[in-house]
Enzyme design. Structure first.
Site, mmCIF file in Angstrom:
data_model
loop_
_atom_site.group_PDB
_atom_site.id
_atom_site.type_symbol
_atom_site.label_atom_id
_atom_site.label_comp_id
_atom_site.label_asym_id
_atom_site.label_seq_id
_atom_site.Cartn_x
_atom_site.Cartn_y
_atom_site.Cartn_z
ATOM 1 N N TYR A 49 41.195 18.562 -46.809
ATOM 2 C CA TYR A 49 41.466 17.080 -47.513
ATOM 3 C C TYR A 49 42.414 16.551 -46.713
ATOM 4 O O TYR A 49 43.682 17.092 -46.221
ATOM 5 C CB TYR A 49 41.733 17.114 -48.742
ATOM 6 C CG TYR A 49 40.655 17.669 -49.881
ATOM 7 C CD1 TYR A 49 39.776 16.653 -50.442
ATOM 8 C CD2 TYR A 49 40.215 19.017 -50.009
ATOM 9 C CE1 TYR A 49 38.753 16.906 -51.204
ATOM 10 C CE2 TYR A 49 39.124 19.450 -50.659
ATOM 11 C CZ TYR A 49 38.440 18.346 -51.425
ATOM 12 O OH TYR A 49 37.450 18.923 -52.245
ATOM 13 N N GLU A 50 42.362 15.191 -46.522
ATOM 14 C CA GLU A 50 43.363 14.327 -45.568
ATOM 15 C C GLU A 50 44.704 14.213 -45.810
ATOM 16 O O GLU A 50 45.491 13.995 -45.026
ATOM 17 C CB GLU A 50 42.493 12.917 -45.121
ATOM 18 C CG GLU A 50 42.776 12.145 -46.197
ATOM 19 C CD GLU A 50 41.808 10.854 -46.076
ATOM 20 O OE1 GLU A 50 41.108 10.909 -45.267
ATOM 21 O OE2 GLU A 50 41.915 9.846 -47.147
ATOM 22 N N SER A 51 44.745 14.521 -47.228
ATOM 23 C CA SER A 51 46.394 14.429 -48.021
ATOM 24 C C SER A 51 47.233 15.742 -47.085
ATOM 25 O O SER A 51 48.112 15.530 -47.353
ATOM 26 C CB SER A 51 46.342 14.281 -49.353
ATOM 27 O OG SER A 51 45.627 15.430 -49.800
ATOM 28 N N GLY A 52 46.346 16.825 -46.677
ATOM 29 C CA GLY A 52 47.220 17.908 -46.325
ATOM 30 C C GLY A 52 46.526 19.244 -46.622
ATOM 31 O O GLY A 52 46.843 20.124 -46.141
ATOM 32 N N HIS B 104 43.599 5.879 -40.934
ATOM 33 C CA HIS B 104 44.720 7.062 -41.323
ATOM 34 C C HIS B 104 45.388 7.450 -40.103
ATOM 35 O O HIS B 104 46.195 7.951 -39.978
ATOM 36 C CB HIS B 104 44.050 7.771 -42.328
ATOM 37 C CG HIS B 104 43.859 7.651 -43.729
ATOM 38 N ND1 HIS B 104 44.492 6.320 -44.112
ATOM 39 C CD2 HIS B 104 43.320 8.095 -44.753
ATOM 40 C CE1 HIS B 104 44.315 6.256 -45.666
ATOM 41 N NE2 HIS B 104 43.568 7.509 -45.763
#
Lengths: 261, 286
Positions: A49-52, B104
């Protein structure tokens, strides 16, 4: 078991995710499908997931792209720049799993605006990670509900490149990944034509007619000569999906969970 | 040197009208209390930066504090649109809002470039996207070694970065864990740094590779338990999803929004009082 069109969409999308692959997951429908895959045929999929979080194994679907559930169940959590620099741009992502607001016949995606950019009718949330997922992942799966408003002849804005104007344009532009390989909707499955890259219906979900798909598509949609029927969800797939959504609803107090980004 | 001050003092001393301000957080540790305080003190003409503008940026925009926004995804996470952001973009209310829109990957790179004191970031991105046509700060260069075309954009160098973290020690070192987003990079890229924390402790008691912002990069530490509400602080409290859903209705209507900001922000002394007022109205509604 009987099932809804949303359920077959999610199941059909989940089946496209190979076991053992590294998958960059968008929130919402892609996250539901990717986790269904992990809980059925693809236990060794690595969800990013792009948050980490890397290797997230959430027990309930996340409300947002950065839920604590993702961090707690992941193999590791890295800073967001590492996700985009070392993993996505680093060439370590096999499958990018995306949703969209609008899509065109070459699977280009719009998540930016409806109407002109400087005077939009509807300002959508924007690109997020999608442009580089669409270009850098080895292949891209798209899951989206099909209506004539979302499947349009011309996008108001190209946020993320699919096959652009078709043909071998991605190769000519030296995009690292091969782009969208399938679009899974609540009506059918589309794949790009091997030569023109125009989206072609290859499989209708059971009970769905060509006329329904045509009516829900803003361009004269093509059907494959060997048009198939999407295999119905198995009892096991439906049970796992429904249990996942039930756990999610209980945890978040909202029906279904795993909504928009 | 780190100062231990109230959030009111930190905002008054370190955030000025016209500043470039990054209040970062990737759905986790959102510096909501700091956002409220900026509105309460009536800052104007801010150039806000953030990968994922959410409720606090919606509040700042709707309150007329913001003239420009650099971002890559603006939404109410898990719920839908930011109606104050949309109203500003679609109808220019309460004033025009200039957008500088990226992806992003680019924003993350631009924070890294800012932290590294470089003038721009480089990435393999935007191929085929319309974004570079509408944002002249996305440009392309040729790699001098391979001739590959690469995207570049200006490094992010905020005047002030504001983040929320779990803990600080009494010397001003700050520890955060869980989803980290770009907080460390945003702090390292900034001229001044404000951190609100859940608690101040004698020892951080963290392993050697933990994410710690050493005190030399932190100007102000403000004790603000619950300061990330309605988002979550890993290990402390969960996201209050009801508030995110309620915000959708509140922010749809200008008058409802204004009345709520008056009651919850302008008429309260600080975030603690806001939480009390909110709890009272929730109790009254129940």
């Amino acid at each position: 078991m009987s099932y809804t069109t949303n359920e077959i969409m999610t199941v059909a999308a989940a089946r496209r995710l190979p076991d053992g692959s590294v998958c960059f997951v968008g929130i919402g429908l892609p996250s539901t499908a990717a986790n269904l895959a992990r809980l059925t045929h693809a236990p060794d999929v690595t969800l990013i997931y792009e948050s980490g979080p890397i290797g997230a194994r959430p027990d309930v679907l996340p409300l947002s792209i950065g839920d604590g559930e993702l961090a707690e169940t992941a193999d590791t959590v890295v800073p967001t720049p590492e996700i985009f620099r070392y993993w996505l741009q680093g060439g370590r992502v096999d499958v990018g799993f995306l949703g969209t607001a609008q899509i065109d016949r070459f699977a280009n995606l719009n998540t930016t605006v409806i109407g002109p950019y400087d005077k939009p009718k509807v300002r959508l949330p924007g690109a997020g990670g999608a442009p580089e997922i669409a270009s850098n992942a080895r292949e891209v799966l798209i899951i989206v509900k099909q209506t004539a408003r979302s499947f349009v002849a011309k996008l108001d804005f190209v946020t993320s490149a699919g096959h652009l104007d078709g043909g071998d344009v991605r190769a000519r532009l030296k995009l690292p990944g091969k782009g969208p390989v399938a679009v899974i909707t609540d009506l059918c499955i589309m794949e790009p034509d091997p030569v023109t890259r125009e989206l072609t219906v290859v499989s209708l979900h059971e009970g769905i007619t060509r006329e329904q798909v045509t009516a829900a598509t803003g361009w004269p949609v093509r059907f494959a000569d060997s048009l198939g029927t999407t295999p119905a969800p198995t009892d096991h797939e439906l049970q796992v999906l429904r249990a996942l959504q039930q756990r999610t609803a209980l945890a978040h107090g909202t029906a279904g969970g795993g909504g928009g980004d | 040197m780190t100062e231990f001050v109230t959030l009111r003092e930190a905002v008054a001393g370190l955030i000025h009208d016209g500043d470039c301000v990054a209040m970062e957080g990737f759905t986790h540790l959102i510096p909501s209390a700091a956002g409220h305080e900026v509105i309460r003190q009536g800052r104007k003409d801010l150039y806000l930066v953030r990968m994922t503008p959410d409720l606090i940026y919606d509040q700042l925009i709707g309150s007329g504090c913001v003239s420009r926004l650099r971002f890559s995804w603006g939404g109410n996470p898990g719920v839908g649109s930011l109606h104050r952001l949309r109203d500003a973009v679609e109808r220019g209310w309460p004033g025009p809002l200039a957008l500088e829109e990226h992806s992003h990957a680019d924003m993350a790179n631009a924070y890294v470039a800012g932290a590294a004191n470089l003038p721009f970031s480089v990435l393999r991105g935007y191929q085929g996207s319309d974004l570079p046509r509408h944002n002249t700060n996305i440009r392309f260069i040729r790699c001098p070694f391979t001739d590959e075309e690469l995207a570049v954009s200006p490094a992010i160098r905020p005047d002030v970065t504001v983040i929320h973290a779990q803990k600080a020690d009494r010397r001003g070192n700050v520890l955060l864990w869980g989803i980290l987003g770009v907080q460390k990079e945003a702090a390292m890229a900034a001229k001044r740094v404000i951190v609100t924390v859940e608690e101040i402790v004698d020892s951080l008691d963290a392993p050697p590779n933990a994410c710690i912002l050493p005190r030399v990069v932190v100007n102000a530490v403000c004790l603000q338990p619950g300061g990330a509400f309605p988002s979550y602080a890993h290990g402390y409290y969960a996201r209050d999803n009801r508030y995110y859903i309620a915000w959708d209705d509140i922010a749809r209507d200008r008058e409802t929004f204004k009345a709520l900001m008056q009651k919850h922000v302008h008429n309260t002394a600080d975030f603690n009082e806001f939480r009390r007022v909110l709890a009272e109205s929730a109790g009254a509604a129940a």
